[in-house]
Design an enzyme around this catalytic site. Structure first.
Site, PDB file in Angstrom:
ATOM      1  N   ARG A  46       0.855  -1.199   0.000  1.00  0.00           N
ATOM      2  CA  ARG A  46       0.000   0.000   0.000  1.00  0.00           C
ATOM      3  C   ARG A  46       0.884   1.240   0.000  1.00  0.00           C
ATOM      4  O   ARG A  46       0.611   2.232  -0.657  1.00  0.00           O
ATOM      5  CB  ARG A  46      -0.956   0.006   1.215  1.00  0.00           C
ATOM      6  CG  ARG A  46      -1.684   1.343   1.348  1.00  0.00           C
ATOM      7  CD  ARG A  46      -2.881   1.355   2.304  1.00  0.00           C
ATOM      8  NE  ARG A  46      -2.788   0.480   3.430  1.00  0.00           N
ATOM      9  CZ  ARG A  46      -2.016   0.691   4.502  1.00  0.00           C
ATOM     10  NH1 ARG A  46      -1.257   1.778   4.595  1.00  0.00           N
ATOM     11  NH2 ARG A  46      -2.001  -0.182   5.480  1.00  0.00           N
ATOM     12  N   TYR A  98     -16.344  17.564 -14.978  1.00  0.00           N
ATOM     13  CA  TYR A  98     -16.805  16.172 -15.003  1.00  0.00           C
ATOM     14  C   TYR A  98     -17.825  15.955 -13.867  1.00  0.00           C
ATOM     15  O   TYR A  98     -17.589  16.362 -12.725  1.00  0.00           O
ATOM     16  CB  TYR A  98     -15.593  15.237 -14.858  1.00  0.00           C
ATOM     17  CG  TYR A  98     -15.992  13.818 -14.608  1.00  0.00           C
ATOM     18  CD1 TYR A  98     -16.797  13.129 -15.520  1.00  0.00           C
ATOM     19  CD2 TYR A  98     -15.596  13.150 -13.460  1.00  0.00           C
ATOM     20  CE1 TYR A  98     -17.189  11.822 -15.288  1.00  0.00           C
ATOM     21  CE2 TYR A  98     -15.987  11.840 -13.223  1.00  0.00           C
ATOM     22  CZ  TYR A  98     -16.781  11.187 -14.144  1.00  0.00           C
ATOM     23  OH  TYR A  98     -17.178   9.903 -13.907  1.00  0.00           O
ATOM     24  N   ASP A 170      -7.092  19.675 -13.589  1.00  0.00           N
ATOM     25  CA  ASP A 170      -7.439  18.369 -14.155  1.00  0.00           C
ATOM     26  C   ASP A 170      -7.052  18.415 -15.633  1.00  0.00           C
ATOM     27  O   ASP A 170      -7.682  19.106 -16.437  1.00  0.00           O
ATOM     28  CB  ASP A 170      -8.947  18.124 -13.966  1.00  0.00           C
ATOM     29  CG  ASP A 170      -9.390  16.762 -14.464  1.00  0.00           C
ATOM     30  OD1 ASP A 170      -8.714  16.202 -15.339  1.00  0.00           O
ATOM     31  OD2 ASP A 170     -10.440  16.268 -13.997  1.00  0.00           O
ATOM     32  N   LYS A 195      -8.116   7.476 -19.084  1.00  0.00           N
ATOM     33  CA  LYS A 195      -8.453   8.002 -20.406  1.00  0.00           C
ATOM     34  C   LYS A 195      -7.235   7.940 -21.336  1.00  0.00           C
ATOM     35  O   LYS A 195      -6.794   6.861 -21.675  1.00  0.00           O
ATOM     36  CB  LYS A 195      -9.009   9.421 -20.254  1.00  0.00           C
ATOM     37  CG  LYS A 195     -10.119   9.522 -19.174  1.00  0.00           C
ATOM     38  CD  LYS A 195     -11.332   8.751 -19.545  1.00  0.00           C
ATOM     39  CE  LYS A 195     -12.382   8.496 -18.488  1.00  0.00           C
ATOM     40  NZ  LYS A 195     -12.417   9.176 -17.260  1.00  0.00           N
TER      41      LYS A 195
HETATM   42  N1  PLP Z   1     -11.795  14.095 -14.597  1.00  0.00           N
HETATM   43  C1  PLP Z   1     -12.290  14.033 -15.839  1.00  0.00           C
HETATM   44  C2  PLP Z   1     -12.133  15.215 -16.761  1.00  0.00           C
HETATM   45  C3  PLP Z   1     -12.959  12.885 -16.276  1.00  0.00           C
HETATM   46  O1  PLP Z   1     -13.451  12.844 -17.530  1.00  0.00           O
HETATM   47  C4  PLP Z   1     -13.116  11.786 -15.385  1.00  0.00           C
HETATM   48  C5  PLP Z   1     -13.825  10.568 -15.791  1.00  0.00           C
HETATM   49  O2  PLP Z   1     -14.518  10.557 -16.795  1.00  0.00           O
HETATM   50  C6  PLP Z   1     -12.584  11.890 -14.087  1.00  0.00           C
HETATM   51  C7  PLP Z   1     -11.921  13.058 -13.731  1.00  0.00           C
HETATM   52  C8  PLP Z   1     -12.717  10.759 -13.106  1.00  0.00           C
HETATM   53  O3  PLP Z   1     -11.807   9.746 -13.409  1.00  0.00           O
HETATM   54  P1  PLP Z   1     -12.048   8.182 -13.119  1.00  0.00           P
HETATM   55  O4  PLP Z   1     -13.253   7.774 -13.920  1.00  0.00           O
HETATM   56  O5  PLP Z   1     -10.760   7.557 -13.564  1.00  0.00           O
HETATM   57  O6  PLP Z   1     -12.291   8.051 -11.654  1.00  0.00           O
END
Ligand code: PLP
Length: 379
Positions: A46, A98, A170, A195
């Protein structure tokens, strides 16, 4: 080292035991000690795992940072950033973001006494109007999901520095191939590595990268204390995916441009959201802070008709109707009922996420096949 070399070699060294070119998958929870505390830098998986450490070095290298951290999902990475805060602290966040990030902020962290201001950041100078003595963090997503708004990272960073706040970006949609927020003054860069970084729709993972040692120590403490880490198999797959990030992104950008231009000229399409268009409200900023415009596109059909949008996404054949984005295969989604369903209708419509909005993640197939598919689906 240039970016195209970093994706393959950044932070990597050949395996010391046998010279393996790829880092071995250390599928182990624990490590032998010769005497209590007498170990080779690894005690328990961990806390640290050699395969994950190799990946964390790769994340740091890609973003021109000094410290990388890998998590079990993008949301786990965002969750770790939020755990830097205390009750009473305030966050200024992009209003168009998101849906899962919005859900985490409003449904989890508001319960712990953190206050969020969701604001339009198309003019990033607006952020300053919401700063008060409790503000600790600015949360920026750019380009935003799904409206493709572009936020000026340098302006946000100047406000953060002036008021001694943290700026987190992000960078999921852009990837470090197109945009490196730490170079523009951000303190934390975050990814849903699920992604583009992974790129093959086979790993759910999150990443953080920072430069500051003290901030890194606090985040490593949270990573170990809360335990939302990723396993060694997934770390290996992510490392493998990252090795082709630059060639994939180049094709995503080329195909994205062709698809965006096709849609823009289609008589049944009302509006196409893509930062590469000169008509995009923040195209100038996109040109300054991004190296190209990516393969994420949103659009609405004329008449803003829900049934028409559903008909199109159901009829697409090369584009798969699915959550997620950034993989080699093209995906389409209906944000209002899928990725952004957790945002109340009146909130999401304020930012443009109307019932007829369709989001495309343009993959790296032949662009002609993608355009033919859209042609037959839209009609
Ligand atoms: N940030 C963005 C811009 C996203 O598109 C997503 C998921 O679609 C996330 C964060 C969250 O990521 P995860 O699905 O890997 O938890």
């Amino acid at each position: 080292m240039k970016f195209n070399t970093k994706t393959i070699h950044g932070g990597q060294e050949h395996d010391k035991a046998y010279g393996a070119v790829m880092p071995p998958i250390y599928q182990t929870t624990t490590y032998a000690q010769s005497t209590p505390g007498g170990h080779k830098g690894f005690e328990y998986s961990r806390t640290h795992n050699p395969t994950r450490s190799a990946l964390e070095r790769a994340f740091a290298s890609l973003e021109n940072g000094d410290h990388g951290l890998a998590f079990g999902s993008g949301l786990a990475a965002i969750d770790a950033v939020m755990k830097l805060l205390k009750p009473g602290d305030e966050v200024i966040s992009t209003n168009d973001l998101y849906g899962g990030s919005y859900r985490l902020f409003t449904k989890v962290y508001e319960n712990f006494g953190i206050k969020f201001h969701f604001i339009g950041m198309e003019n990033a100078a607006n952020i300053a109007d919401y700063v008060n003595e409790n503000t600790k963090l600015i949360w920026v997503e750019t380009p935003t999901n799904p409206m493709m708004n572009v936020i000026d990272i340098k302006v946000a960073a100047n406000i953060a520095k002036k008021h001694d706040l943290l700026l987190a970006v992000d960078n999921t949609f852009a990837t470090p191939y197109l945009q490196r927020p730490l170079d523009l003054g951000a303190d934390i860069v975050m990814h849903s590595a699920t992604k583009y970084l992974g790129g093959h729709s086979d790993v759910v993972m999150g990443a953080l990268v920072v430069r500051d040692q003290d901030l890194a120590d606090r985040l490593y403490f949270i990573q170990n204390a809360s335990g939302a880490i990723c396993g060694p198999q997934d770390s290996f797959l992510m490392l493998r995916g990252i090795k082709t990030l630059h060639v994939r992104m180049q094709r995503h950008c080329e195909n994205g441009k062709k698809v965006a231009e096709y849609l823009q000229n289609h008589p049944k399409i009302e509006k196409v959201y893509w930062p590469g268009f000169e008509s995009h409200p923040n195209h100038k900023i996109a040109k300054e802070q991004m190296d190209d415009f990516g393969g994420m596109i949103s659009f609405v059909t004329k008449g803003n008709n829900y049934e028409e949008a559903i008909r199109i996404v159901e009829n697409l054949k090369v584009f798969t109707l699915a959550e997620s984005l950034g993989g080699v295969e093209s995906l389409c989604g209906h944000p209002a009922s899928m990725t952004h369903a957790s945002i109340p209708k009146e909130e999401r419509e304020k930012t443009g996420v109307v019932d007829s909005l369709i989001r495309l993640s343009v993959g790296i197939e032949d662009a002609d096949d993608l355009i033919d598919d859209l042609k037959q689906a839209i009609g």
